[in-house]
Write an enzyme that holds these catalytic residues in place. Sequence first.
Site, PDB file in Angstrom:
ATOM      1  N   LYS A   1      -5.023  -8.444  -7.832  1.00  0.00           N
ATOM      2  CA  LYS A   1      -6.308  -8.788  -7.205  1.00  0.00           C
ATOM      3  C   LYS A   1      -7.345  -7.688  -7.486  1.00  0.00           C
ATOM      4  CE  LYS A   1      -6.165  -6.913  -2.712  1.00  0.00           C
ATOM      5  NZ  LYS A   1      -5.900  -6.799  -1.361  1.00  0.00           N
TER       6      LYS A   1
ATOM      7  N   LYS B   1       0.822  -1.215   0.000  1.00  0.00           N
ATOM      8  CA  LYS B   1       0.000   0.000   0.000  1.00  0.00           C
ATOM      9  C   LYS B   1       0.851   1.259   0.000  1.00  0.00           C
ATOM     10  CE  LYS B   1      -4.502  -1.204   1.806  1.00  0.00           C
ATOM     11  NZ  LYS B   1      -5.403  -1.219   2.931  1.00  0.00           N
TER      12      LYS B   1
ATOM     13  N   LYS C   1     -10.682  -2.188  -4.492  1.00  0.00           N
ATOM     14  CA  LYS C   1     -11.430  -0.923  -4.521  1.00  0.00           C
ATOM     15  C   LYS C   1     -10.539   0.209  -5.008  1.00  0.00           C
ATOM     16  CE  LYS C   1     -13.896  -2.203  -0.307  1.00  0.00           C
ATOM     17  NZ  LYS C   1     -13.737  -2.136   1.148  1.00  0.00           N
TER      18      LYS C   1
HETATM   19  P1  TYM Z   1     -11.261  -5.294   3.166  1.00  0.00           P
HETATM   20  O1  TYM Z   1     -12.248  -4.271   3.556  1.00  0.00           O
HETATM   21  O2  TYM Z   1     -10.139  -4.893   2.264  1.00  0.00           O
HETATM   22  O3  TYM Z   1     -11.971  -6.511   2.483  1.00  0.00           O
HETATM   23  C1  TYM Z   1     -13.089  -7.144   3.082  1.00  0.00           C
HETATM   24  C2  TYM Z   1     -13.031  -8.634   2.851  1.00  0.00           C
HETATM   25  O4  TYM Z   1     -13.008  -8.904   1.446  1.00  0.00           O
HETATM   26  C3  TYM Z   1     -11.912  -9.755   1.136  1.00  0.00           C
HETATM   27  N1  TYM Z   1     -11.395  -9.420  -0.203  1.00  0.00           N
HETATM   28  C4  TYM Z   1     -11.272 -10.290  -1.198  1.00  0.00           C
HETATM   29  N2  TYM Z   1     -11.552 -11.608  -1.273  1.00  0.00           N
HETATM   30  C5  TYM Z   1     -11.326 -12.222  -2.457  1.00  0.00           C
HETATM   31  N3  TYM Z   1     -10.851 -11.566  -3.552  1.00  0.00           N
HETATM   32  C6  TYM Z   1     -10.543 -10.255  -3.522  1.00  0.00           C
HETATM   33  N4  TYM Z   1     -10.099  -9.625  -4.603  1.00  0.00           N
HETATM   34  C7  TYM Z   1     -10.764  -9.550  -2.300  1.00  0.00           C
HETATM   35  N5  TYM Z   1     -10.596  -8.262  -1.918  1.00  0.00           N
HETATM   36  C8  TYM Z   1     -10.982  -8.199  -0.627  1.00  0.00           C
HETATM   37  C9  TYM Z   1     -10.864  -9.460   2.218  1.00  0.00           C
HETATM   38  O5  TYM Z   1      -9.952 -10.521   2.357  1.00  0.00           O
HETATM   39  C10 TYM Z   1     -11.746  -9.275   3.431  1.00  0.00           C
HETATM   40  O6  TYM Z   1     -12.073 -10.524   4.002  1.00  0.00           O
HETATM   41  N6  TYM Z   1      -8.323  -5.708   7.173  1.00  0.00           N
HETATM   42  C11 TYM Z   1      -9.588  -6.116   6.598  1.00  0.00           C
HETATM   43  C12 TYM Z   1     -10.793  -5.703   7.436  1.00  0.00           C
HETATM   44  C13 TYM Z   1     -10.704  -6.109   8.877  1.00  0.00           C
HETATM   45  C14 TYM Z   1     -10.891  -7.422   9.401  1.00  0.00           C
HETATM   46  C15 TYM Z   1     -10.751  -7.284  10.806  1.00  0.00           C
HETATM   47  C16 TYM Z   1     -11.165  -8.654   8.809  1.00  0.00           C
HETATM   48  C17 TYM Z   1     -10.450  -5.271   9.926  1.00  0.00           C
HETATM   49  N7  TYM Z   1     -10.498  -5.983  11.098  1.00  0.00           N
HETATM   50  C18 TYM Z   1     -10.853  -8.407  11.648  1.00  0.00           C
HETATM   51  C19 TYM Z   1     -11.276  -9.762   9.665  1.00  0.00           C
HETATM   52  C20 TYM Z   1     -11.122  -9.625  11.054  1.00  0.00           C
HETATM   53  C21 TYM Z   1      -9.731  -5.456   5.245  1.00  0.00           C
HETATM   54  O7  TYM Z   1      -9.116  -4.429   4.957  1.00  0.00           O
HETATM   55  O8  TYM Z   1     -10.658  -6.012   4.464  1.00  0.00           O
END
Ligand code: TYM
Length: 357
Positions: A219, A127, A222
């Site tokens: 991947k 990032k 967003k």
């Molecule tokens: P975030 O908001 O980026 O994404 C949310 C969830 O979507 C999954 N994801 C994907 N899965 C498959 N293919 C993709 N291209 C893809 N892009 C995103 C992510 O793996 C995620 O499960 N750090 C986390 C949010 C978070 C969290 C937590 C998750 C904060 N605290 C505690 C679990 C437990 C995040 O930025 O996800």
Amino acid sequence: MDASGTAPATAPKTVFKQKVFSGVQPTGNLHLGNYLGAVTKFVDLQDRYDCIYCVVDLHAITVWQDPPELTRAIREVTAAFLAAGIDPKKHIVFNQSQVAEHAELAWVFNCVARLGWMNRMTQFKEKTGKDRENASLGLYAYPSLMAADILVYRATHVPVGEDQKQHVELARDIAQKFNNDFGPQIASHGFGDAFFPLPEPLIQGPATRVMSLRDGSKKMSKSDPSDQSRIALTDDADAIAMKIRRAKTDPDPLPHEEKGLETRPEADNLVGIYAALSGKTRADVLKEFGGAQFSVFKPALADLLVAKLSPITAEMRRLKDDVSYIDSVLADGSARAQVIAAETMKSVKDIVGFVRR
Ligand code: TYM
């Protein structure tokens, strides 16, 4: 308690209640990767576990967020959770900033986690790239807050996409070190041989890493500047069909066997998406479409996407306009989450040695 600081060998083994926690950031629009990698799993797990699903707004501000847009996105992710089928009465749906214990436990974890561990986090490196000096301290400490999100509920299972695996593993390391460092206190306060469970990532199925529609090596995300690279949960049927039609592919027909996808990332991605949406394996999809050209497969995939996503999109749109309902779900969920989180924090304070009211 012995002088070495380890828990007495007699401390009974702690048994943890199985519980699911996961979170999604309210940044930009949710896309197909979020949906297939995370949200559909959240829905499926509801029958088997007590689940806590969080809109992680404290994580969102680790990079700049326009305040009115952040407010909108928090409500939109909540609407997506509900539209996808998460039951906020049986389970807990809330936004992170309403439960201050997340930030409080994160501070304790900042003092448990080691700099060397944080320096290994690939997502931070990706990032920030060359502009690391300019990144917020919050972005660097992000995985420690994520560990606190999970462990403030002493959750045992964490459904996420492949990209979050390293962060959940870090949460295990933090839990383990806390349990070791404070072993004697944990035992003497009656919590047995461990206070925190070692949470397990749940990463299963054919779409744990959905790739960009423009580049099969990146991947779906967003933050990709190209809107054509992703399918947003707010896209209508025309936009979905157009994005799939334009998705990058190669000139060959689909193979008959999975092995034939190994060197074809774009084909592999589209077959994976089809498999996840239809509840099949890649092998099943290739049984049906092996030998077919993309001119046949792409329209079938677009139809399937529209059939699966359009009811959710429509419900999201309806819910989004009902701000008072969405806010009441978040307030109710936050109040229920806080009861659990406050109980954990009380024990953590005792274990660490703070004096409390
Ligand atoms: P975030 O908001 O980026 O994404 C949310 C969830 O979507 C999954 N994801 C994907 N899965 C498959 N293919 C993709 N291209 C893809 N892009 C995103 C992510 O793996 C995620 O499960 N750090 C986390 C949010 C978070 C969290 C937590 C998750 C904060 N605290 C505690 C679990 C437990 C995040 O930025 O996800």
